[in-house]
Motif scaffolding. Structure first.
Motif, mmCIF file in Angstrom:
data_model
loop_
_atom_site.group_PDB
_atom_site.id
_atom_site.type_symbol
_atom_site.label_atom_id
_atom_site.label_comp_id
_atom_site.label_asym_id
_atom_site.label_seq_id
_atom_site.Cartn_x
_atom_site.Cartn_y
_atom_site.Cartn_z
ATOM 1 N N THR A 183 26.210 95.827 38.374
ATOM 2 C CA THR A 183 25.641 95.367 37.549
ATOM 3 C C THR A 183 26.600 94.887 36.120
ATOM 4 O O THR A 183 26.049 94.262 35.365
ATOM 5 C CB THR A 183 24.344 95.831 36.859
ATOM 6 O OG1 THR A 183 24.941 96.917 36.298
ATOM 7 C CG2 THR A 183 23.293 96.612 38.115
ATOM 8 N N LYS A 184 27.618 95.511 36.340
ATOM 9 C CA LYS A 184 28.554 95.568 35.162
ATOM 10 C C LYS A 184 29.817 94.301 35.440
ATOM 11 O O LYS A 184 30.341 94.601 36.433
ATOM 12 C CB LYS A 184 29.021 96.602 34.680
ATOM 13 C CG LYS A 184 28.109 97.690 34.264
ATOM 14 C CD LYS A 184 27.245 97.343 33.032
ATOM 15 C CE LYS A 184 27.986 97.246 31.604
ATOM 16 N NZ LYS A 184 27.239 96.972 30.549
ATOM 17 N N PRO A 185 29.703 93.209 34.667
ATOM 18 C CA PRO A 185 30.899 92.203 35.128
ATOM 19 C C PRO A 185 32.365 92.946 34.355
ATOM 20 O O PRO A 185 32.108 93.803 33.565
ATOM 21 C CB PRO A 185 30.697 91.188 34.204
ATOM 22 C CG PRO A 185 29.660 91.494 33.289
ATOM 23 C CD PRO A 185 28.847 92.800 33.747
ATOM 24 N N GLN A 186 33.294 92.211 34.704
ATOM 25 C CA GLN A 186 34.637 92.812 34.426
ATOM 26 C C GLN A 186 34.724 92.664 32.799
ATOM 27 O O GLN A 186 34.105 91.652 32.272
ATOM 28 C CB GLN A 186 36.047 92.185 34.773
ATOM 29 C CG GLN A 186 36.142 92.447 36.294
ATOM 30 C CD GLN A 186 37.074 93.654 36.418
ATOM 31 O OE1 GLN A 186 36.977 94.557 35.334
ATOM 32 N NE2 GLN A 186 37.542 94.019 37.383
ATOM 33 N N ARG A 187 35.360 93.162 32.160
ATOM 34 C CA ARG A 187 35.771 92.946 30.420
ATOM 35 C C ARG A 187 36.129 91.678 30.483
ATOM 36 O O ARG A 187 36.685 91.138 31.193
ATOM 37 C CB ARG A 187 36.706 93.974 29.864
ATOM 38 C CG ARG A 187 36.695 93.733 28.468
ATOM 39 C CD ARG A 187 37.647 95.083 27.816
ATOM 40 N NE ARG A 187 36.741 96.098 27.603
ATOM 41 C CZ ARG A 187 36.927 97.154 26.643
ATOM 42 N NH1 ARG A 187 38.245 97.012 26.113
ATOM 43 N NH2 ARG A 187 36.516 98.081 26.491
ATOM 44 N N ARG A 188 35.838 90.998 29.399
ATOM 45 C CA ARG A 188 36.462 89.675 28.903
ATOM 46 C C ARG A 188 37.821 89.607 28.792
ATOM 47 O O ARG A 188 38.540 90.544 28.783
ATOM 48 C CB ARG A 188 35.800 89.316 27.504
ATOM 49 C CG ARG A 188 34.387 89.159 27.334
ATOM 50 C CD ARG A 188 33.879 89.128 25.828
ATOM 51 N NE ARG A 188 34.248 90.270 25.093
ATOM 52 C CZ ARG A 188 34.539 90.614 24.029
ATOM 53 N NH1 ARG A 188 34.742 89.308 23.081
ATOM 54 N NH2 ARG A 188 34.849 91.743 23.350
ATOM 55 N N THR A 189 38.286 88.488 29.040
ATOM 56 C CA THR A 189 39.780 88.174 29.085
ATOM 57 C C THR A 189 40.412 88.693 27.763
ATOM 58 O O THR A 189 41.549 89.382 27.776
ATOM 59 C CB THR A 189 40.203 86.897 29.629
ATOM 60 O OG1 THR A 189 39.567 86.474 30.705
ATOM 61 C CG2 THR A 189 41.745 86.870 29.590
ATOM 62 N N THR A 190 39.849 88.299 26.670
ATOM 63 C CA THR A 190 40.300 88.244 25.255
ATOM 64 C C THR A 190 38.953 88.796 24.499
ATOM 65 O O THR A 190 37.760 88.222 24.648
ATOM 66 C CB THR A 190 41.006 87.410 24.756
ATOM 67 O OG1 THR A 190 40.139 86.062 24.596
ATOM 68 C CG2 THR A 190 42.169 86.991 25.493
ATOM 69 N N ASN A 191 39.127 89.261 23.286
ATOM 70 C CA ASN A 191 38.151 89.626 22.379
ATOM 71 C C ASN A 191 38.071 88.425 21.496
ATOM 72 O O ASN A 191 39.011 87.467 21.339
ATOM 73 C CB ASN A 191 38.181 90.998 21.899
ATOM 74 C CG ASN A 191 39.651 91.348 20.938
ATOM 75 O OD1 ASN A 191 40.282 90.165 20.575
ATOM 76 N ND2 ASN A 191 39.696 92.440 20.354
ATOM 77 N N ALA A 192 37.277 88.596 20.369
ATOM 78 C CA ALA A 192 37.231 87.676 19.189
ATOM 79 C C ALA A 192 38.475 87.230 18.526
ATOM 80 O O ALA A 192 38.676 86.338 17.915
ATOM 81 C CB ALA A 192 35.940 88.132 18.164
#
Length: 231
Positions: free
Chosen positions: A15-24
């Motif tokens: 149910t959990k996607p991979q972490r984003r490529t970059t943060n804000a």
């Protein structure tokens, strides 16, 4: 029992996607204590120095652990779920200093001879392990003056101690059930002081103003005493 819990967390992994490529801020690795993106304090909570040895209890897919490794630490992670660890290997194949283990946090702590400079858990094993079993062994594997930090959802009023967490497994299956331990901040402070952590801060961070959800995050930071703890 470990196989049952491992399967439950494998289901959770789906149910959990991979972490984003970059943060804000455009960073490719970062540390996040809360359930909200780009919110709350970072790795500074652990008061680390380059070269420190750090343990993540319930490292999941390794996002926080990868960030610790990029800062020049020896970053060790333990997780019950092979699927979560497979995601960590897939996402962070080239991060030096990152060491992943599959298994139970208590057993790992009991088997290792490593003394860590910091131990942490972000919605991880510290939430899903009896603190009266976990805290003594974390104390034993943490250097004097080292930091133990963990975060989780704050307890629902009146629902304290060992609780049930339900993990969905699909439309045709009953959810998996795992145990978690919920306490108010002052109870966590008392427990940690009882087990040799004289300096404790336990606070509920408010939810991100950018999010529609309103549940805060319980963040606990404890410093191990300089004297051996006798039990």
């Amino acid at each position: 029992m470990s196989d049952t819990r491992s399967a439950a967390w494998d289901d959770y992994s789906k149910t959990k996607p991979q972490r984003r490529t970059t943060n804000a801020d455009g960073e490719t690795t970062w540390f996040n204590w809360t359930q909200y993106a780009d919110h709350g304090p970072g790795v500074e909570v652990l008061a680390l120095q380059p070269g420190d040895c750090v343990l993540d209890l319930g490292c999941g897919s390794g996002g926080n652990l990868a960030h610790v490794a990029t800062l020049g630490m020896k970053a060790v992670g333990i997780d019950l779920s092979p699927k979560q660890l497979a995601k960590a290997h897939e996402r962070w194949p080239d991060v030096d200093g990152m060491e992943l283990h599959q298994g139970d946090a208590l057993q790992f702590l009991g088997d290792t001879f490593t003394i860590f400079d910091a131990v942490y858990s972000v919605f991880g094993a510290a939430w899903f392990t009896d603190p009266r079993l976990l805290l003594p062994i974390v104390h034993a594997r943490l250097k004097p003056g080292g930091v133990f930090g963990f975060s989780q959802r704050p307890p629902v009023e009146g629902c304290y101690g060992c609780q049930a967490s339900y993990i969905p497994r699909g439309d045709d299956e009953d959810p998996a059930v795992v145990k978690r331990w919920d306490y108010q901040p002052d109870i966590w402070s008392s427990l940690l002081k009882e087990y040799g952590f004289p300096e404790v801060t336990a606070t509920v961070l408010p939810a991100s103003e950018a999010d529609q959800r309103t549940t805060g995050t319980l963040l606990v930071r404890a410093v191990r005493g300089v004297q051996p703890q006798l039990f």
